[in-house]
Design an enzyme around this catalytic site. Structure first.
Site, PDB file in Angstrom:
ATOM      1  N   TYR A   1       2.971   5.007  -3.435  1.00 31.01           N
ATOM      2  CA  TYR A   1       4.208   4.731  -2.895  1.00 31.01           C
ATOM      3  C   TYR A   1       3.747   3.845  -1.545  1.00 31.01           C
ATOM      4  O   TYR A   1       3.347   4.251  -0.404  1.00 31.01           O
ATOM      5  CB  TYR A   1       4.817   6.078  -2.596  1.00 31.01           C
TER       6      TYR A   1
ATOM      7  N   LYS B   1       4.841   2.091  -6.406  1.00 32.69           N
ATOM      8  CA  LYS B   1       6.264   1.740  -6.226  1.00 32.69           C
ATOM      9  C   LYS B   1       6.423   0.975  -4.885  1.00 32.69           C
ATOM     10  O   LYS B   1       6.106   1.838  -3.622  1.00 32.69           O
ATOM     11  CB  LYS B   1       7.018   2.877  -5.992  1.00 32.69           C
TER      12      LYS B   1
END
Length: 303
Positions: free
Chosen positions: A134, A162
């Protein structure tokens, strides 16, 4: 596990007293699944993970796993300070039904560029499910570079990224280099209003918080992009950009309060969740702001 298409970062509904509203969570998950999304991401920034206790996190994961029941990939944010604490979170999440865990660089702890890869290695080798990186420097203070991410992929320590960095140049380079190396990573953008452009440059999917409000719109956008109907994709993205203006309604709020508060207010107006309640000390929208959100919903065809 492969992730592509629209993977909403699921909002965590609350009762006005701050308790979890798991019935609303069930309705929200069904709403997303019926719209045709490709996966679900629990306990990210949109899920207000930082404001939930460990027990609350566990309840959200367990309830979502039961409700989803294997119909879609379910990945879970395991935000914590350092690798050993994240490992504990990740193991519990896997036990409760997570099929992947989403991991940031260390929080609060000050690690150098040599220590961050070791952080991901420790986690990846200690948990039984895939790790997704992330990249969210606004919350972590560290940008995960394309070279670092691809090195982590080469070692088998991460399976997807992400990207919520807001650095579109870096993401473009990551997509290009990922293709050169045979596509070892699934790459997903967190950019609500640039999904058409990110699909054009080669992103595998998107993780837009606004998809909690209008998942069908994002599914239509992504389907049009996959069909190379860029005119339709652009038109849908422009409509979603108008919808995204709900986040500008609550002026003068913290970064955690305004955007998610607007999403929750819109979802409550649409009957997706029972209450727009926010975790303390965050403030929800007032009556005038809620009316303004409702006007924007009507303008884009949501009632």
């Amino acid at each position: 596990m492969n992730l592509s298409g629209i993977v909403p970062p699921v909002i965590t509904p609350l009762h006005p007293d701050g308790a979890l509203d798991l019935d609303s969570l069930d309705r929200l998950l069904e709403h997303l699944i019926e719209a045709g999304v490709s996966g679900l991401f629990l306990l990210g920034s949109s899920g207000q993970v930082a404001y939930l206790t460990d027990a609350q996190r566990d309840h959200v994961i367990a309830r979502a796993a039961r409700t989803v029941n294997g119909r879609l990939p379910l990945v879970v944010g395991t935000v914590d300070f350092t690798a050993h604490r994240i490992i504990e979170q990740a193991r519990r999440a896997a036990d409760l039904g997570a099929e992947g865990v989403v991991v940031t660089a260390p929080l609060y702890a000050l690690n150098d560029t040599g220590e961050i890869p070791r952080h991901f290695e420790l986690i990846a080798t200690a948990v039984p499910v895939p790790v997704l990186a992330y990249d969210v420097p606004v919350r972590v203070g560290v940008k995960l570079s394309p070279d670092l991410l691809l090195d982590l992929a080469a070692e088998g320590w991460i399976k997807a990224v992400k990207d919520s960095s807001g650095d579109d140049v870096s993401f473009r380079r990551l997509v290009a280099r990922n293709e050169e190396l045979g596509h070892p990573l699934d790459l997903l953008t967190g950019h609500e209003i640039m999904c058409d452009g990110m699909a054009l440059l080669g992103a595998d999917g998107a993780v837009p918080g606004l998809a909690n409000v209008d998942p069908a719109g994002y599914v239509r956008l992504w389907q049009a992009a996959q069909a190379c109907d860029w005119q339709a994709a652009r038109a849908e993205q422009q409509r979603l950009e108008r919808l995204f203006r709900i986040v500008t309604v609550p002026a003068g709020r913290s970064g955690d309060s305004g955007g998610i508060g607007a999403f929750k207010s819109a979802m409550a107006l649409l009957g997706i969740i029972a209450s727009p309640a926010m975790p303390e000390p965050l403030r929800g929208l007032d009556a005038a702001e809620t009316r303004a959100v409702g006007q924007i919903l009507a303008e884009v065809g949501l009632q």
